[in-house]
Design a protein around this motif. Structure first.
Motif, mmCIF file in Angstrom:
data_model
loop_
_atom_site.group_PDB
_atom_site.id
_atom_site.type_symbol
_atom_site.label_atom_id
_atom_site.label_comp_id
_atom_site.label_asym_id
_atom_site.label_seq_id
_atom_site.Cartn_x
_atom_site.Cartn_y
_atom_site.Cartn_z
ATOM 1 N N ILE A 156 6.089 10.294 -16.143
ATOM 2 C CA ILE A 156 5.664 9.146 -15.349
ATOM 3 C C ILE A 156 6.096 9.462 -13.914
ATOM 4 C CG2 ILE A 156 5.886 6.673 -14.940
ATOM 5 C CD1 ILE A 156 4.622 7.404 -17.691
ATOM 6 N N ILE A 157 5.140 9.475 -13.013
ATOM 7 C CA ILE A 157 5.439 9.780 -11.618
ATOM 8 C C ILE A 157 5.005 8.600 -10.768
ATOM 9 C CG2 ILE A 157 4.979 11.311 -9.656
ATOM 10 C CD1 ILE A 157 4.389 13.554 -11.661
ATOM 11 N N THR A 158 5.936 8.122 -9.939
ATOM 12 C CA THR A 158 5.588 7.077 -8.977
ATOM 13 C C THR A 158 5.481 7.715 -7.599
ATOM 14 O OG1 THR A 158 7.910 6.473 -8.621
ATOM 15 C CG2 THR A 158 6.676 5.209 -10.270
ATOM 16 N N LEU A 159 4.632 7.138 -6.782
ATOM 17 C CA LEU A 159 4.418 7.640 -5.425
ATOM 18 C C LEU A 159 4.502 6.478 -4.446
ATOM 19 C CD1 LEU A 159 2.833 10.334 -3.901
ATOM 20 C CD2 LEU A 159 1.305 8.414 -3.528
ATOM 21 N N ARG A 160 5.285 6.675 -3.409
ATOM 22 C CA ARG A 160 5.325 5.731 -2.283
ATOM 23 C C ARG A 160 4.610 6.434 -1.145
ATOM 24 N NH1 ARG A 160 10.558 3.014 0.672
ATOM 25 N NH2 ARG A 160 9.328 1.637 1.988
ATOM 26 N N ALA A 161 3.389 5.995 -0.879
ATOM 27 C CA ALA A 161 2.521 6.691 0.071
ATOM 28 C C ALA A 161 3.044 6.580 1.495
ATOM 29 C CB ALA A 161 1.098 6.141 -0.007
ATOM 30 N N PHE A 162 2.897 7.683 2.232
ATOM 31 C CA PHE A 162 3.195 7.676 3.656
ATOM 32 C C PHE A 162 2.139 6.839 4.369
ATOM 33 C CE2 PHE A 162 4.844 12.209 2.894
ATOM 34 C CZ PHE A 162 6.152 11.776 2.687
ATOM 35 N N MET A 163 2.479 6.342 5.552
ATOM 36 C CA MET A 163 1.562 5.543 6.360
ATOM 37 C C MET A 163 0.242 6.293 6.530
ATOM 38 S SD MET A 163 1.347 2.629 7.969
ATOM 39 C CE MET A 163 3.022 2.125 8.257
ATOM 40 N N GLY A 164 -0.858 5.647 6.188
ATOM 41 C CA GLY A 164 -2.186 6.227 6.349
ATOM 42 C C GLY A 164 -2.608 7.186 5.253
ATOM 43 N N MET A 165 -1.756 7.387 4.234
ATOM 44 C CA MET A 165 -2.074 8.364 3.192
ATOM 45 C C MET A 165 -2.491 7.742 1.862
ATOM 46 S SD MET A 165 -1.941 11.181 4.708
ATOM 47 C CE MET A 165 -1.988 12.416 3.441
ATOM 48 N N LEU A 166 -2.424 6.417 1.747
ATOM 49 C CA LEU A 166 -2.773 5.791 0.475
ATOM 50 C C LEU A 166 -4.247 5.977 0.139
ATOM 51 C CD1 LEU A 166 -1.980 4.201 -2.012
ATOM 52 C CD2 LEU A 166 -2.373 2.092 -0.716
ATOM 53 N N LYS A 167 -5.136 5.662 1.067
ATOM 54 C CA LYS A 167 -6.573 5.790 0.780
ATOM 55 C C LYS A 167 -6.970 7.228 0.464
ATOM 56 C CE LYS A 167 -8.251 1.559 2.779
ATOM 57 N NZ LYS A 167 -9.185 0.888 3.643
ATOM 58 N N PRO A 168 -6.509 8.224 1.249
ATOM 59 C CA PRO A 168 -6.833 9.607 0.872
ATOM 60 C C PRO A 168 -6.296 9.965 -0.521
ATOM 61 C CG PRO A 168 -6.011 9.557 3.119
ATOM 62 C CD PRO A 168 -5.826 8.175 2.548
ATOM 63 N N PHE A 169 -5.102 9.467 -0.845
ATOM 64 C CA PHE A 169 -4.549 9.763 -2.170
ATOM 65 C C PHE A 169 -5.380 9.131 -3.274
ATOM 66 C CE2 PHE A 169 -2.057 8.805 -5.895
ATOM 67 C CZ PHE A 169 -1.649 10.080 -6.246
ATOM 68 N N LEU A 170 -5.843 7.909 -3.070
ATOM 69 C CA LEU A 170 -6.638 7.228 -4.097
ATOM 70 C C LEU A 170 -7.905 7.995 -4.434
ATOM 71 C CD1 LEU A 170 -6.229 3.503 -2.967
ATOM 72 C CD2 LEU A 170 -5.085 4.672 -4.876
ATOM 73 N N GLU A 171 -8.441 8.732 -3.488
ATOM 74 C CA GLU A 171 -9.602 9.597 -3.771
ATOM 75 C C GLU A 171 -9.160 10.904 -4.432
ATOM 76 O OE1 GLU A 171 -12.853 8.815 -3.643
ATOM 77 O OE2 GLU A 171 -12.029 6.829 -3.208
ATOM 78 N N LYS A 172 -8.082 11.495 -3.937
ATOM 79 C CA LYS A 172 -7.621 12.788 -4.440
ATOM 80 C C LYS A 172 -7.143 12.712 -5.883
ATOM 81 C CE LYS A 172 -6.445 17.117 -4.122
ATOM 82 N NZ LYS A 172 -7.471 18.151 -4.186
#
Length: 147
Positions: free
Chosen positions: A68-84
């Motif tokens: 189980i991996i949790t991620l706290r996204a850096f500013m401005g990186m959440l939307k790119p991560f949601l696609e990746k």
């Protein structure tokens, strides 16, 4: 669409074994096979039943780790991560959540080196925390009527 008691019985039966025939489900709950088929079709059309799946054991398929991996996204990186995240073969489930972290993922990995490599891919998007799964306590629990 409301789910009456017969539909809940059908859902329970399908969640237990989705490969059984409509005739078998009908025998279990006391209605005809065509009535079961019609109710299932309506629940599929309403989006209540979203699909039928085979559950594959990652360990029997050759994976050695589940995490189980949790991620706290850096500013401005959440939307790119949601696609990746949709492109990662390792990810079985991914949820956007509330709280300090933005994302929680259930992943399968070949070994510890694979885990390290996967985390290296994630850290460009944010801070991660990883927990290794030791065993399942509740597995594929069914959705039940709201009380």
């Amino acid at each position: 669409m409301s789910i009456d008691s017969l539909n809940w019985k059908i859902l329970k039966s399908l969640q237990h074994n989705a490969r059984q025939s409509n005739a078998e489900i009908g025998r279990q709950i006391g209605i005809s096979s065509p009535a079961v088929s019609e109710r299932i079709r309506k629940m599929e059309d309403a989006g209540i039943i979203q699909g039928y799946h085979a559950f594959v054991s990652p360990f029997e398929a050759g994976y050695q780790l589940k995490a189980i991996i949790t991620l706290r996204a850096f500013m401005g990186m959440l939307k790119p991560f949601l696609e990746k995240v949709k492109t990662y073969d390792e990810v079985l489930n991914c949820y956007r959540i509330t709280g300090n972290e933005n994302i929680v993922m259930e992943v399968v990995l070949k070994n510890q080196k694979h885990l390290e490599s996967f985390i290296d891919q994630l850290i460009v998007y944010g801070e991660t925390k990883t927990q290794i799964v030791l065993s399942h306590v509740v597995k594929y629990n069914e959705v039940r009527p709201i009380k």
